[in-house]
Scaffold this motif. Sequence first.
Motif, PDB file in Angstrom:
ATOM      1  N   VAL A  92      14.067   7.787  72.002  1.00 29.43           N
ATOM      2  CA  VAL A  92      13.860   7.301  70.744  1.00 29.43           C
ATOM      3  C   VAL A  92      14.839   7.617  69.646  1.00 29.43           C
ATOM      4  N   LEU A  93      15.524   6.657  69.302  1.00 30.45           N
ATOM      5  CA  LEU A  93      16.707   6.784  68.134  1.00 30.45           C
ATOM      6  C   LEU A  93      16.093   6.533  66.885  1.00 30.45           C
ATOM      7  N   PRO A  94      16.720   7.016  65.622  1.00 29.61           N
ATOM      8  CA  PRO A  94      16.252   6.651  64.335  1.00 29.61           C
ATOM      9  C   PRO A  94      16.348   5.188  64.200  1.00 29.61           C
ATOM     10  N   GLU A  95      15.581   4.742  62.926  1.00 27.63           N
ATOM     11  CA  GLU A  95      15.406   3.573  62.630  1.00 27.63           C
ATOM     12  C   GLU A  95      17.091   3.250  62.015  1.00 27.63           C
ATOM     13  N   ALA A  96      17.447   2.005  61.950  1.00 27.47           N
ATOM     14  CA  ALA A  96      18.775   1.686  61.442  1.00 27.47           C
ATOM     15  C   ALA A  96      18.995   2.371  60.005  1.00 27.47           C
ATOM     16  N   ALA A  97      18.077   2.293  59.136  1.00 30.11           N
ATOM     17  CA  ALA A  97      18.186   2.747  57.729  1.00 30.11           C
ATOM     18  C   ALA A  97      18.543   4.211  57.690  1.00 30.11           C
ATOM     19  N   ASP A  98      17.844   5.012  58.775  1.00 21.55           N
ATOM     20  CA  ASP A  98      17.882   6.483  58.914  1.00 21.55           C
ATOM     21  C   ASP A  98      19.075   7.033  59.680  1.00 21.55           C
ATOM     22  N   ARG A  99      19.616   5.933  60.380  1.00 21.46           N
ATOM     23  CA  ARG A  99      20.893   6.481  61.613  1.00 21.46           C
ATOM     24  C   ARG A  99      21.961   6.924  60.781  1.00 21.46           C
ATOM     25  N   ARG A 100      22.570   7.782  61.090  1.00 17.12           N
ATOM     26  CA  ARG A 100      23.829   8.407  60.827  1.00 17.12           C
ATOM     27  C   ARG A 100      24.587   8.756  62.253  1.00 17.12           C
ATOM     28  N   ARG A 128      27.603   7.304  68.127  1.00 16.54           N
ATOM     29  CA  ARG A 128      26.142   7.488  68.807  1.00 16.54           C
ATOM     30  C   ARG A 128      25.376   8.192  67.628  1.00 16.54           C
ATOM     31  N   PRO A 129      24.155   7.714  67.367  1.00 13.31           N
ATOM     32  CA  PRO A 129      23.297   8.407  66.495  1.00 13.31           C
ATOM     33  C   PRO A 129      23.430   9.764  66.620  1.00 13.31           C
ATOM     34  N   ASP A 130      23.357  10.724  65.494  1.00 13.34           N
ATOM     35  CA  ASP A 130      23.485  12.165  65.594  1.00 13.34           C
ATOM     36  C   ASP A 130      22.246  12.674  65.768  1.00 13.34           C
ATOM     37  N   HIS A 131      20.994  12.105  65.839  1.00 10.14           N
ATOM     38  CA  HIS A 131      19.818  12.666  66.181  1.00 10.14           C
ATOM     39  C   HIS A 131      18.981  11.556  67.131  1.00 10.14           C
ATOM     40  N   ALA A 132      18.265  12.427  68.184  1.00  9.59           N
ATOM     41  CA  ALA A 132      17.581  11.610  69.104  1.00  9.59           C
ATOM     42  C   ALA A 132      16.376  12.256  69.539  1.00  9.59           C
ATOM     43  N   SER A 184      19.916  17.060  68.271  1.00 11.89           N
ATOM     44  CA  SER A 184      20.955  16.937  67.115  1.00 11.89           C
ATOM     45  C   SER A 184      22.268  17.469  67.517  1.00 11.89           C
ATOM     46  N   GLY A 185      23.234  16.956  66.888  1.00 10.71           N
ATOM     47  CA  GLY A 185      24.848  17.299  67.315  1.00 10.71           C
ATOM     48  C   GLY A 185      24.819  17.005  68.789  1.00 10.71           C
ATOM     49  N   LEU A 186      25.498  17.869  69.551  1.00 11.30           N
ATOM     50  CA  LEU A 186      26.107  17.444  71.097  1.00 11.30           C
ATOM     51  C   LEU A 186      24.886  17.444  71.880  1.00 11.30           C
ATOM     52  N   LEU A 187      23.544  17.946  71.610  1.00 15.72           N
ATOM     53  CA  LEU A 187      22.604  17.639  72.587  1.00 15.72           C
ATOM     54  C   LEU A 187      21.786  16.280  71.985  1.00 15.72           C
ATOM     55  N   ALA A 188      22.068  15.656  71.100  1.00 16.01           N
ATOM     56  CA  ALA A 188      21.562  14.277  70.707  1.00 16.01           C
ATOM     57  C   ALA A 188      22.569  13.355  71.652  1.00 16.01           C
ATOM     58  N   ARG A 189      23.775  13.510  71.630  1.00 15.31           N
ATOM     59  CA  ARG A 189      24.861  12.821  72.131  1.00 15.31           C
ATOM     60  C   ARG A 189      24.352  12.867  73.794  1.00 15.31           C
ATOM     61  N   CYS A 190      24.312  14.270  74.387  1.00 14.69           N
ATOM     62  CA  CYS A 190      23.794  14.420  75.821  1.00 14.69           C
ATOM     63  C   CYS A 190      22.550  13.624  76.036  1.00 14.69           C
ATOM     64  N   LEU A 191      21.329  13.627  75.257  1.00  9.88           N
ATOM     65  CA  LEU A 191      20.263  12.819  75.691  1.00  9.88           C
ATOM     66  C   LEU A 191      20.485  11.672  75.815  1.00  9.88           C
ATOM     67  N   GLN A 192      21.442  11.074  74.780  1.00  8.25           N
ATOM     68  CA  GLN A 192      21.623   9.488  75.132  1.00  8.25           C
ATOM     69  C   GLN A 192      22.494   9.169  76.330  1.00  8.25           C
TER      70      GLN A 192
END
Length: 179
Positions: A83-91, A111-115, A132-140
């Motif tokens: 699950v990724l943040p909605e476009a408006a909330d995505r950084r 990639r989104p910085d939160h997942a 968040s951070g590297l963990l968010a990238r890893c999950l994606q």
Amino acid sequence: MTGQARPITLVGTPVLHQPCRPVEAFDDALAELVDDMFASMYAANGVGLAANQIGVDLRVFVYDCPDEEDVPRKGVVVNPTLVLPEAADRRLDDSDEGCLSVPGPHAPLARPDHAVCHGFDVKGEPVTVHGSGLLARCLQHETDHLEGRLYIDRLSARRRKRVLREMAEAQAEAGTSAE
């Protein structure tokens, strides 16, 4: 950890380029696979590993990497749903990304910085991982693997060709080649 390190499957191998099957049995064979995945990830100096990266087409990945607060996070997710943040909330974070199945080069990839990843642990108990951070990238990144997608598939055609060329050059210098 008593797992056995297995060879990492390289780009071009069919199991990496097709969706993986859902895990249906939470048994000793799955626990052994997860132990082998951790051993394989550590042997290759990785921070995450999907089952198809060691040739097994099941929807499971392991991770051991820090979040954006540099807090170490380690675990396994079976049958993940991302699950990724909605476009408006995505950084977006456009850091470099690499892959054990594409050894050597890295390339910037936004990639989104939160997942958030929902799934199950090795015993079939529900788990939710907030990254968040590297963990968010890893999950994606690892969830992509289970869908048959590599990070280079998200790059422009030009950058993808450059990454594959750099990988081939590095392997030629090392005296190895892709499978």
